[in-house]
Design an enzyme around this catalytic site. Structure first.
Site, PDB file in Angstrom:
ATOM      1  N   ASN A  38       0.849  -1.205   0.000  1.00  0.00           N
ATOM      2  CA  ASN A  38       0.000   0.000   0.000  1.00  0.00           C
ATOM      3  C   ASN A  38       0.881   1.251   0.000  1.00  0.00           C
ATOM      4  O   ASN A  38       0.578   2.230   0.658  1.00  0.00           O
ATOM      5  CB  ASN A  38      -0.934  -0.022   1.226  1.00  0.00           C
ATOM      6  CG  ASN A  38      -2.059   0.984   1.107  1.00  0.00           C
ATOM      7  OD1 ASN A  38      -2.467   1.339  -0.001  1.00  0.00           O
ATOM      8  ND2 ASN A  38      -2.539   1.478   2.226  1.00  0.00           N
ATOM      9  N   SER A 128      -4.321   3.639  17.664  1.00  0.00           N
ATOM     10  CA  SER A 128      -5.329   4.537  17.097  1.00  0.00           C
ATOM     11  C   SER A 128      -6.342   4.976  18.151  1.00  0.00           C
ATOM     12  O   SER A 128      -6.677   4.211  19.064  1.00  0.00           O
ATOM     13  CB  SER A 128      -6.056   3.781  15.983  1.00  0.00           C
ATOM     14  OG  SER A 128      -7.194   4.482  15.585  1.00  0.00           O
ATOM     15  N   TYR A 153     -10.655  -3.737  12.134  1.00  0.00           N
ATOM     16  CA  TYR A 153      -9.424  -2.922  12.184  1.00  0.00           C
ATOM     17  C   TYR A 153      -9.163  -2.449  13.615  1.00  0.00           C
ATOM     18  O   TYR A 153      -8.075  -2.645  14.170  1.00  0.00           O
ATOM     19  CB  TYR A 153      -9.551  -1.723  11.235  1.00  0.00           C
ATOM     20  CG  TYR A 153      -8.568  -0.619  11.516  1.00  0.00           C
ATOM     21  CD1 TYR A 153      -7.238  -0.747  11.141  1.00  0.00           C
ATOM     22  CD2 TYR A 153      -8.967   0.549  12.172  1.00  0.00           C
ATOM     23  CE1 TYR A 153      -6.324   0.258  11.433  1.00  0.00           C
ATOM     24  CE2 TYR A 153      -8.063   1.560  12.459  1.00  0.00           C
ATOM     25  CZ  TYR A 153      -6.746   1.409  12.079  1.00  0.00           C
ATOM     26  OH  TYR A 153      -5.846   2.402  12.374  1.00  0.00           O
ATOM     27  N   LYS A 157      -6.138  -3.315  16.658  1.00  0.00           N
ATOM     28  CA  LYS A 157      -5.333  -2.347  17.431  1.00  0.00           C
ATOM     29  C   LYS A 157      -5.472  -2.625  18.927  1.00  0.00           C
ATOM     30  O   LYS A 157      -4.490  -2.570  19.675  1.00  0.00           O
ATOM     31  CB  LYS A 157      -5.764  -0.909  17.107  1.00  0.00           C
ATOM     32  CG  LYS A 157      -5.444  -0.461  15.691  1.00  0.00           C
ATOM     33  CD  LYS A 157      -3.949  -0.357  15.441  1.00  0.00           C
ATOM     34  CE  LYS A 157      -3.598  -0.069  13.995  1.00  0.00           C
ATOM     35  NZ  LYS A 157      -2.197  -0.224  13.657  1.00  0.00           N
ATOM     36  N   PHE A 181      -4.837  10.379  16.543  1.00  0.00           N
ATOM     37  CA  PHE A 181      -6.176  10.848  16.202  1.00  0.00           C
ATOM     38  C   PHE A 181      -6.263  10.896  14.661  1.00  0.00           C
ATOM     39  O   PHE A 181      -5.952   9.887  14.043  1.00  0.00           O
ATOM     40  CB  PHE A 181      -6.491  12.132  17.006  1.00  0.00           C
ATOM     41  CG  PHE A 181      -6.855  11.711  18.424  1.00  0.00           C
ATOM     42  CD1 PHE A 181      -5.894  11.146  19.265  1.00  0.00           C
ATOM     43  CD2 PHE A 181      -8.159  11.756  18.879  1.00  0.00           C
ATOM     44  CE1 PHE A 181      -6.223  10.654  20.537  1.00  0.00           C
ATOM     45  CE2 PHE A 181      -8.497  11.284  20.145  1.00  0.00           C
ATOM     46  CZ  PHE A 181      -7.536  10.729  20.965  1.00  0.00           C
ATOM     47  N   ASN A 202     -11.199   8.218   3.818  1.00  0.00           N
ATOM     48  CA  ASN A 202     -10.961   9.279   4.812  1.00  0.00           C
ATOM     49  C   ASN A 202     -11.337  10.653   4.248  1.00  0.00           C
ATOM     50  O   ASN A 202     -11.309  10.882   3.041  1.00  0.00           O
ATOM     51  CB  ASN A 202      -9.498   9.274   5.260  1.00  0.00           C
ATOM     52  CG  ASN A 202      -9.149   8.030   6.050  1.00  0.00           C
ATOM     53  OD1 ASN A 202      -8.267   7.274   5.678  1.00  0.00           O
ATOM     54  ND2 ASN A 202      -9.867   7.779   7.132  1.00  0.00           N
ATOM     55  N   LEU A 203     -11.656  11.537   5.174  1.00  0.00           N
ATOM     56  CA  LEU A 203     -12.193  12.843   4.780  1.00  0.00           C
ATOM     57  C   LEU A 203     -11.218  13.689   3.948  1.00  0.00           C
ATOM     58  O   LEU A 203     -11.593  14.174   2.873  1.00  0.00           O
ATOM     59  CB  LEU A 203     -12.607  13.616   6.050  1.00  0.00           C
ATOM     60  CG  LEU A 203     -13.160  15.015   5.814  1.00  0.00           C
ATOM     61  CD1 LEU A 203     -14.436  14.974   4.997  1.00  0.00           C
ATOM     62  CD2 LEU A 203     -13.402  15.724   7.154  1.00  0.00           C
ATOM     63  N   ARG A 234     -13.769  15.688  15.077  1.00  0.00           N
ATOM     64  CA  ARG A 234     -12.546  14.893  15.197  1.00  0.00           C
ATOM     65  C   ARG A 234     -11.379  15.805  15.539  1.00  0.00           C
ATOM     66  O   ARG A 234     -11.436  17.014  15.308  1.00  0.00           O
ATOM     67  CB  ARG A 234     -12.209  14.198  13.857  1.00  0.00           C
ATOM     68  CG  ARG A 234     -13.227  13.180  13.371  1.00  0.00           C
ATOM     69  CD  ARG A 234     -13.167  11.904  14.172  1.00  0.00           C
ATOM     70  NE  ARG A 234     -14.117  10.912  13.687  1.00  0.00           N
ATOM     71  CZ  ARG A 234     -15.398  10.882  14.016  1.00  0.00           C
ATOM     72  NH1 ARG A 234     -15.914  11.799  14.822  1.00  0.00           N
ATOM     73  NH2 ARG A 234     -16.193   9.948  13.543  1.00  0.00           N
ATOM     74  N   GLY A 300     -20.922   3.164  12.243  1.00  0.00           N
ATOM     75  CA  GLY A 300     -19.676   3.006  12.992  1.00  0.00           C
ATOM     76  C   GLY A 300     -19.031   4.321  13.395  1.00  0.00           C
ATOM     77  O   GLY A 300     -18.104   4.332  14.207  1.00  0.00           O
TER      78      GLY A 300
HETATM   79  C1  WQD Z   1     -13.520  11.814   9.581  1.00  0.00           C
HETATM   80  C2  WQD Z   1     -14.897  12.466   9.598  1.00  0.00           C
HETATM   81  C3  WQD Z   1     -16.661  11.051   8.796  1.00  0.00           C
HETATM   82  C4  WQD Z   1     -15.360  10.844   4.639  1.00  0.00           C
HETATM   83  C5  WQD Z   1     -10.545   6.637  10.727  1.00  0.00           C
HETATM   84  C6  WQD Z   1     -10.093   5.504  11.595  1.00  0.00           C
HETATM   85  C7  WQD Z   1      -8.933   5.903  12.439  1.00  0.00           C
HETATM   86  C8  WQD Z   1      -7.808   6.383  11.569  1.00  0.00           C
HETATM   87  C9  WQD Z   1      -8.281   7.488  10.689  1.00  0.00           C
HETATM   88  C10 WQD Z   1      -6.301   5.026  10.254  1.00  0.00           C
HETATM   89  C11 WQD Z   1     -15.998  11.518  10.078  1.00  0.00           C
HETATM   90  C12 WQD Z   1     -16.480  12.262   7.902  1.00  0.00           C
HETATM   91  C13 WQD Z   1     -15.431  11.140   5.983  1.00  0.00           C
HETATM   92  C14 WQD Z   1     -16.345  11.370   3.755  1.00  0.00           C
HETATM   93  C15 WQD Z   1     -17.378  12.480   5.623  1.00  0.00           C
HETATM   94  N1  WQD Z   1      -7.376   5.229  10.843  1.00  0.00           N
HETATM   95  N2  WQD Z   1     -16.428  11.945   6.463  1.00  0.00           N
HETATM   96  N3  WQD Z   1     -17.313  12.180   4.292  1.00  0.00           N
HETATM   97  O1  WQD Z   1     -13.426   7.675  10.748  1.00  0.00           O
HETATM   98  O2  WQD Z   1     -12.518   9.562  12.186  1.00  0.00           O
HETATM   99  O3  WQD Z   1     -11.052   7.687  11.561  1.00  0.00           O
HETATM  100  O4  WQD Z   1      -9.447   7.107   9.969  1.00  0.00           O
HETATM  101  O5  WQD Z   1      -5.671   4.748   9.496  1.00  0.00           O
HETATM  102  O6  WQD Z   1      -8.509   4.823  13.170  1.00  0.00           O
HETATM  103  O7  WQD Z   1     -11.161   5.078  12.413  1.00  0.00           O
HETATM  104  O8  WQD Z   1     -11.672   9.306   9.836  1.00  0.00           O
HETATM  105  O9  WQD Z   1     -11.350  10.583   7.773  1.00  0.00           O
HETATM  106  O10 WQD Z   1     -12.826   8.540   7.704  1.00  0.00           O
HETATM  107  O11 WQD Z   1     -13.623  10.571   8.894  1.00  0.00           O
HETATM  108  O12 WQD Z   1     -18.287  13.202   6.051  1.00  0.00           O
HETATM  109  O13 WQD Z   1     -16.357  11.124   2.541  1.00  0.00           O
HETATM  110  O14 WQD Z   1     -15.248  12.815   8.259  1.00  0.00           O
HETATM  111  O15 WQD Z   1     -18.027  10.754   8.956  1.00  0.00           O
HETATM  112  O16 WQD Z   1     -16.886  12.277  10.821  1.00  0.00           O
HETATM  113  P1  WQD Z   1     -12.302   8.535  11.134  1.00  0.00           P
HETATM  114  P2  WQD Z   1     -12.321   9.721   8.458  1.00  0.00           P
END
Ligand code: WQD
Length: 343
Positions: A38, A128, A153, A157, A181, A202-203, A234, A300
């Protein structure tokens, strides 16, 4: 004097590569093991471009004890390991849980076995914030109870933390588990950054890919949460700050003799931001539009979480330096520079 070598598994990945840069710039000699499952080989060239030094690299799977043994045999100066190599997509982990348990746990056990064999007893683990679930009190500190993880996942952890604590009690291993975080941003040079495969989950990468036109629009997952603007909160942390926390963790393990065999640290900024705040800040700082719609909640997701980091501030002498503005700017600059390069 020979430099202290640090084994960095997964050292060409997003957090791994930034950590390798910080290690080199802090006088360590990282040795990278990464199977490229990856990550991309060109990141090694970029690390060299940034630091002027090309780290030793082995394209091995850390689940293979023979290969790992060869790395330790050739690098007798290894004094510690930072273990990033793992699978990390929350959604995917629900579809192929066995793969997640096998890869994330077998890799950990194999690295520990070989470290024990070579009497290397310092370990920094990539954990995490997901281990907390939705905490009752915010900011969440390291004493907060862990909640049964919703994803495979997250469960790997939690299990890994448990394994490390138990092994450390036997006396040969000292462990710092760093609970990250939400890592975002990219190196200031825009030479390394996040490289998600396929559609980002991820966002931040979803925002940058939307801003550049690869994705049509961002879907904000829910605006009916019990937060000021209704979207989830977050603790976003710049990956360069996170990388520095690993260097401090290594220094701490290697220089202190009075430490407990196992310890955990939150690594965040201590500030919570909503999804909408991230989108608006991104647009304002970068002067670019991010088309978005609001969709339903993602299963989730916790409503709100941000870190209490006083323990890391005090003990690791570490504090996040970068602002949210830096994070969105660096993430955007990396996206633009990467797309230009692959055109
Ligand atoms: C952040 C916020 C989504 C995408 C996860 C893992 C954590 C770490 C990081 C590692 C949330 C919102 C997201 C989108 C959205 N893992 N969102 N639209 O879920 O906090 O953490 O990633 O490698 O262990 O649990 O991160 O970036 O997915 O989401 O609205 O298209 O953005 O609902 O509130 P998360 P995220």
């Amino acid at each position: 004097m020979a430099k202290v070598k640090i084994l960095v598994t997964g050292g060409l990945g997003f957090i791994g590569s930034h950590t390798v840069v910080e290690l080199i710039q802090s006088g360590f000699e990282p040795v990278i093991v990464d199977d490229l499952s990856n990550s991309e080989l060109f990141i090694l060239d970029r690390i060299e471009q940034i630091t002027g030094s090309r780290p030793e690299f082995y394209p091995y799977d850390v689940c293979d004890p023979e290969k790992l043994r060869a790395v330790f045999t050739e690098n007798k100066e290894i004094k510690a390991c930072i273990h990033f190599a793992a699978k990390k997509a929350v959604g995917e982990s629900m579809e192929i849980p066995l793969t997640y348990y096998r890869v994330n746990l077998v890799s950990l056990l194999t690295v520990l076995d070989i470290m024990k064999e070579f009497e290397v007893g310092n370990f920094v683990f990539s954990s995490s914030a997901t281990v907390y679930g939705q905490p009752e009190h915010l900011p969440v500190n390291e004493l907060s109870p862990l909640q049964k993880s919703l994803s495979s996942y997250g469960s790997t952890k939690q299990m890994a933390e448990d394994i490390l604590e138990k092994v450390s009690e036997t006396g040969w291993l000292k462990v710092l588990s760093l609970r990250y975080f939400n890592p975002v941003g990219a190196h200031k040079s825009s030479l390394i950054g996040e490289l998600p495969k396929g559609i980002p989950s991820n966002l931040m990468p979803y925002i940058t890919q939307t801003a550049i036109g690869i994705r049509e629009k961002l879907t904000i997952f829910g605006d009916d949460y019990n937060t000021p603007d209704g979207t989830c909160i977050r603790d976003y942390i710049h990956v360069a700050d996170l990388a520095k926390a690993h260097v401090n963790a290594c220094n701490y393990l290697l220089t202190r003799t009075d430490t407990s065999p196992y310890d955990v640290f939150n690594i965040g900024t201590g500030t919570g931001n909503s999804v909408l705040e991230i989108v608006k800040t991104f647009e304002k700082v970068n002067q670019v539009e991010v088309p978005y719609i609001t969709g339903s909640r993602r299963s989730g997701d916790v409503e709100s979480i941000y870190a209490g980091c006083t323990k890391a501030n005090k003990i690791l002498k570490w504090e996040a330096q970068y602002t949210l503005e830096d994070m969105v700017k660096d993430a955007w600059n990396w996206e633009k520079s990467y797309r230009k390069q692959i055109k």
